[in-house]
Scaffold this motif. Sequence first.
Motif: not given
Length: 262
Positions: A7-10, A22-26, A31-34
């Motif tokens: 998940d982290i690497q993804k 900009e990468i959004t929080a959503h 993607i990460s499930y965190y």
Amino acid sequence: MKTNFRDIQKIIDHIEINFDREITAHEIESISYYSYRNFQRIFFKLFNETISGFQKRLRLENAYKKLIYTEDSLSEIAWQVGYFNIQSFSKAFKKQYTVSPAEARKQKQDIFKEFIESHNADLKVEIKYKDAVSVYCKFIKAKDYNNAEIDVLWKEIEPDAELFEAAYGIIRDQPLITSHSHCRYGAAVTSNEVISGLVKNEIFGRKYAKFTHQGPYENILETYRSFYQSWLSGEKFLLDNSDVIEEYETAEITHIYFPLYE
């Protein structure tokens, strides 16, 4: 929640691919499930920098590589790495590197001077297209591409010699530009089966300048020096800021692929 490497690497791959916006929080949460806040905490613990700081660094490092590898204009490079005007790009670049983008381009020879000084460039370089290859890989932060850390990674992935059909090293950063502590190395192997703990990815799929290192891997820097000496002396091709790929044919033969500007 237990930290899951895949998940982290993804999400790191997603941030790297989209470093210019900009990468959004959503996006991160989907993607990460965190939760975004939890991922920020994990990211800082792993990399000792914030997500936004990581993105800004990638923008400027990629810009620096474009300045010395290509002939793109300053305004084109600013736009390519996510800056909408040359003024904000120049200000951020000078704050990071203490020189302006224009000065950095003029001083291209100086960047490599100490690395290649008094080195004889006797190396055969060929231009070659490489088809895309699917691999399973794992990245680490290898300080200045430290061989000891890279060896530990390979022993983890391939404890028995020649376990996989093909093995590659992915050189993600230019250590003459990137802070030594942030240099990233990826160990990649081909496999018909899913490998636990590794992330599936694709490498190659474009044109490269190929050259070969013969001898122990611990001496590979000498071959890189020869390549840069040859390139700076007037090779008629432009380089790209994408990953450099090392293809390990045997313990004594490593083919190195520098991506060409397209």
